[in-house]
Design a protein around this motif. Sequence first.
Motif, PDB file in Angstrom:
ATOM      1  N   ARG A   1      72.626  49.406  50.075  1.00  0.00           N
ATOM      2  CA  ARG A   1      73.373  49.416  51.356  1.00  0.00           C
ATOM      3  C   ARG A   1      74.032  48.068  51.639  1.00  0.00           C
ATOM      4  NH1 ARG A   1      72.591  54.142  54.993  1.00  0.00           N
ATOM      5  NH2 ARG A   1      73.961  55.277  53.598  1.00  0.00           N
TER       6      ARG A   1
ATOM      7  N   ASP B   1      62.026  59.704  61.210  1.00  0.00           N
ATOM      8  CA  ASP B   1      62.535  60.976  60.665  1.00  0.00           C
ATOM      9  C   ASP B   1      61.471  61.773  59.907  1.00  0.00           C
ATOM     10  OD1 ASP B   1      65.097  60.411  61.599  1.00  0.00           O
ATOM     11  OD2 ASP B   1      65.763  59.511  59.721  1.00  0.00           O
TER      12      ASP B   1
ATOM     13  N   LYS C   1      71.959  60.308  48.765  1.00  0.00           N
ATOM     14  CA  LYS C   1      72.233  61.754  48.952  1.00  0.00           C
ATOM     15  C   LYS C   1      73.724  62.087  48.931  1.00  0.00           C
ATOM     16  CE  LYS C   1      70.125  61.777  52.883  1.00  0.00           C
ATOM     17  NZ  LYS C   1      69.679  60.359  52.943  1.00  0.00           N
TER      18      LYS C   1
ATOM     19  N   ALA D   1      66.383  57.822  53.853  1.00  0.00           N
ATOM     20  CA  ALA D   1      67.620  57.125  54.233  1.00  0.00           C
ATOM     21  C   ALA D   1      68.163  56.296  53.064  1.00  0.00           C
ATOM     22  CB  ALA D   1      67.346  56.210  55.434  1.00  0.00           C
ATOM     23  N   ALA D   2      69.453  56.404  52.845  1.00  0.00           N
ATOM     24  CA  ALA D   2      70.164  55.616  51.818  1.00  0.00           C
ATOM     25  C   ALA D   2      69.608  55.810  50.412  1.00  0.00           C
ATOM     26  CB  ALA D   2      70.170  54.131  52.196  1.00  0.00           C
TER      27      ALA D   2
ATOM     28  N   SER E   1      75.013  67.008  56.340  1.00  0.00           N
ATOM     29  CA  SER E   1      74.442  67.342  57.653  1.00  0.00           C
ATOM     30  C   SER E   1      74.248  66.095  58.501  1.00  0.00           C
ATOM     31  CB  SER E   1      73.111  68.074  57.479  1.00  0.00           C
ATOM     32  OG  SER E   1      72.209  67.303  56.705  1.00  0.00           O
ATOM     33  N   GLY E   2      73.934  64.964  57.863  1.00  0.00           N
ATOM     34  CA  GLY E   2      73.689  63.744  58.620  1.00  0.00           C
ATOM     35  C   GLY E   2      74.900  63.313  59.438  1.00  0.00           C
TER      36      GLY E   2
ATOM     37  N   TYR F   1      74.719  64.767  62.918  1.00  0.00           N
ATOM     38  CA  TYR F   1      73.790  64.030  63.790  1.00  0.00           C
ATOM     39  C   TYR F   1      74.395  62.680  64.196  1.00  0.00           C
ATOM     40  CZ  TYR F   1      70.261  67.498  62.672  1.00  0.00           C
ATOM     41  OH  TYR F   1      69.578  68.676  62.552  1.00  0.00           O
ATOM     42  N   ARG F   2      75.056  62.041  63.243  1.00  0.00           N
ATOM     43  CA  ARG F   2      75.684  60.752  63.552  1.00  0.00           C
ATOM     44  C   ARG F   2      76.807  60.917  64.587  1.00  0.00           C
ATOM     45  NH1 ARG F   2      74.752  56.448  60.193  1.00  0.00           N
ATOM     46  NH2 ARG F   2      73.279  56.825  58.497  1.00  0.00           N
TER      47      ARG F   2
ATOM     48  N   ARG G   1      69.069  70.019  66.860  1.00  0.00           N
ATOM     49  CA  ARG G   1      68.890  70.480  65.475  1.00  0.00           C
ATOM     50  C   ARG G   1      69.415  71.925  65.327  1.00  0.00           C
ATOM     51  NH1 ARG G   1      66.605  66.657  62.799  1.00  0.00           N
ATOM     52  NH2 ARG G   1      66.704  67.911  60.913  1.00  0.00           N
TER      53      ARG G   1
ATOM     54  N   ARG H   1      63.708  53.847  60.376  1.00  0.00           N
ATOM     55  CA  ARG H   1      64.367  55.160  60.506  1.00  0.00           C
ATOM     56  C   ARG H   1      63.600  56.231  59.713  1.00  0.00           C
ATOM     57  NH1 ARG H   1      69.440  57.067  58.745  1.00  0.00           N
ATOM     58  NH2 ARG H   1      69.948  55.096  57.735  1.00  0.00           N
TER      59      ARG H   1
ATOM     60  N   ALA I   1      68.366  63.226  66.662  1.00  0.00           N
ATOM     61  CA  ALA I   1      67.953  64.245  65.687  1.00  0.00           C
ATOM     62  C   ALA I   1      66.563  64.806  65.977  1.00  0.00           C
ATOM     63  CB  ALA I   1      67.991  63.656  64.281  1.00  0.00           C
TER      64      ALA I   1
ATOM     65  N   GLN J   1      61.081  65.869  59.961  1.00  0.00           N
ATOM     66  CA  GLN J   1      62.028  66.781  59.296  1.00  0.00           C
ATOM     67  C   GLN J   1      62.270  66.403  57.832  1.00  0.00           C
ATOM     68  OE1 GLN J   1      62.789  64.627  61.749  1.00  0.00           O
ATOM     69  NE2 GLN J   1      64.928  63.998  61.780  1.00  0.00           N
TER      70      GLN J   1
ATOM     71  N   ARG K   1      68.097  66.088  55.277  1.00  0.00           N
ATOM     72  CA  ARG K   1      66.641  65.913  55.296  1.00  0.00           C
ATOM     73  C   ARG K   1      65.931  67.256  55.140  1.00  0.00           C
ATOM     74  NH1 ARG K   1      68.685  61.784  55.851  1.00  0.00           N
ATOM     75  NH2 ARG K   1      67.968  59.783  56.643  1.00  0.00           N
ATOM     76  N   ASP K   2      66.482  68.275  55.793  1.00  0.00           N
ATOM     77  CA  ASP K   2      65.765  69.560  55.852  1.00  0.00           C
ATOM     78  C   ASP K   2      66.617  70.711  55.325  1.00  0.00           C
ATOM     79  OD1 ASP K   2      67.648  69.479  57.892  1.00  0.00           O
ATOM     80  OD2 ASP K   2      66.344  70.451  59.375  1.00  0.00           O
ATOM     81  N   MET K   3      67.534  70.392  54.411  1.00  0.00           N
ATOM     82  CA  MET K   3      68.391  71.462  53.866  1.00  0.00           C
ATOM     83  C   MET K   3      67.543  72.467  53.072  1.00  0.00           C
ATOM     84  SD  MET K   3      71.360  70.723  55.017  1.00  0.00           S
ATOM     85  CE  MET K   3      70.392  70.210  56.409  1.00  0.00           C
TER      86      MET K   3
HETATM   87  O1  CDP Z   1      71.364  58.743  54.447  1.00  0.00           O
HETATM   88  P1  CDP Z   1      71.198  58.163  55.767  1.00  0.00           P
HETATM   89  O2  CDP Z   1      69.802  58.337  56.248  1.00  0.00           O
HETATM   90  O3  CDP Z   1      71.671  56.774  55.937  1.00  0.00           O
HETATM   91  O4  CDP Z   1      72.085  58.961  56.801  1.00  0.00           O
HETATM   92  P2  CDP Z   1      72.289  60.487  57.116  1.00  0.00           P
HETATM   93  O5  CDP Z   1      71.878  61.396  56.026  1.00  0.00           O
HETATM   94  O6  CDP Z   1      73.697  60.495  57.567  1.00  0.00           O
HETATM   95  O7  CDP Z   1      71.326  60.798  58.327  1.00  0.00           O
HETATM   96  C1  CDP Z   1      71.407  60.106  59.547  1.00  0.00           C
HETATM   97  C2  CDP Z   1      70.269  60.570  60.438  1.00  0.00           C
HETATM   98  O8  CDP Z   1      70.472  61.939  60.790  1.00  0.00           O
HETATM   99  C3  CDP Z   1      68.865  60.509  59.835  1.00  0.00           C
HETATM  100  O9  CDP Z   1      68.264  59.231  60.004  1.00  0.00           O
HETATM  101  C4  CDP Z   1      68.136  61.599  60.610  1.00  0.00           C
HETATM  102  O10 CDP Z   1      67.678  61.113  61.865  1.00  0.00           O
HETATM  103  C5  CDP Z   1      69.238  62.613  60.891  1.00  0.00           C
HETATM  104  N1  CDP Z   1      69.236  63.771  59.986  1.00  0.00           N
HETATM  105  C6  CDP Z   1      68.316  64.773  60.188  1.00  0.00           C
HETATM  106  O11 CDP Z   1      67.450  64.650  61.054  1.00  0.00           O
HETATM  107  N2  CDP Z   1      68.369  65.915  59.456  1.00  0.00           N
HETATM  108  C7  CDP Z   1      69.294  66.066  58.504  1.00  0.00           C
HETATM  109  N3  CDP Z   1      69.335  67.212  57.810  1.00  0.00           N
HETATM  110  C8  CDP Z   1      70.226  65.044  58.249  1.00  0.00           C
HETATM  111  C9  CDP Z   1      70.170  63.884  58.993  1.00  0.00           C
END
Ligand code: CDP
Length: 206
Positions: free
Chosen positions: A151, A173, A13, A9-10, A31-32, A35-36, A105, A169, A99, A176, A124-126
Motif C-alpha cells: 500500500r 471487519d 483482492k 485488507a490490501a 463490493s468494497g 461500502y466506501r 450490508r 480495520r 459496513a 464478515q 469479504r463475504d462474497m
Molecule cells: O481491500 P481493502 O480492505 O482496502 O478495501 P475494500 O475491499 O474496498 O473494503 C473496504 C471496507 O469495506 C472493508 O474494510 C470492510 O469494512 C468493508 N467491506 C465489507 O464489509 N464487506 C465486503 N464484502 C467488502 C468490503
Amino acid sequence: MIVTIDGVAASGKSSVASGVARALGVPYVSSGLLYRAATLLGQDAGLDLTDQASLLAYLRDHPLRLEPLAEGNRVWQGQRDLTPELHSSAVDQGVSQVAAHPEVRAWVDDQLRALTPPFVAEGRDMGTNVFPHAPAKFYLTASPRVRAERRSRERPEAVEAIEAALIQRDALDTTQSAPAPDARVIDTGPLTLEQVIVAITSQLPS
Ligand code: CDP
Ligand code: ADP
C-alpha cells in the motif's frame, strides 16, 4: 459462473480479481467500493456514521451505481464519479463502521445479487454470504507488514502508520471476514501478482 475472491485488507483482492476477470474475459465486481462510496457520501453530508437509519435514508435519496468495468470498477452518484475519492485515509477510517450496519450490508448485497453472471466478485463475504453457491472460491492473505509495504507504494504515508491502520480495520471487519469453508486460501506474501492470478485461473473448474 461466479468466482469469489475474499480476503483481508490490501491482500490484493481487486488487482487479482481484475487479472482473473481479464483472463476469463468477464467483468469483476468490487463490493468494497460500495461500502466506501456509502461512507464518503455519509461523511460529505456530515452524517453520524453510527446512525444506520439516517445513512440508509440518505442512500435511498442519493442512489449509487457500481460500474463493473474490467480495467477498474467505478462508482457513480448521478453524474458524479466518486471513484477517485474512495481510497482516502478518511474513508478507510470510517468504512468499517458503515459496513457493520446490517441494513447497509443488505443494501449492498441487493445490488450485487442484481448483477448478471458471469463475473469475479471480490470483498469479504462474497463466498460466505452473498454468493454461497459460487463454484470457485478463494481467500487471500498476507502478513500486515507485506500488505502495508504494498500500500505504501500507492500512498505517501509511512509503512508503520499504514500497517497499524490495516490491523485496526481487519479487527473491525472480523465478523464478515471469515473464509468460506470451501474457499482455497492463498498466502500472497511470497508470490507476485501474476503468480496469484495463475494460481487461481489454474484451479478453476472447466
Ligand atoms: O481491500 P481493502 O480492505 O482496502 O478495501 P475494500 O475491499 O474496498 O473494503 C473496504 C471496507 O469495506 C472493508 O474494510 C470492510 O469494512 C468493508 N467491506 C465489507 O464489509 N464487506 C465486503 N464484502 C467488502 C468490503
Ligand atoms: P485489495 O483490493 O485487497 O485492497 P489491492 O488489489 O488494492 O488489494 O492490492 C494492494 C496492492 O498490492 C496493489 O498495489 C497490488 O498491485 C499489490 N500487489 C503486489 N504484489 C501482489 C501480490 N503478490 N498479490 C496481490 N497484490 C499484490
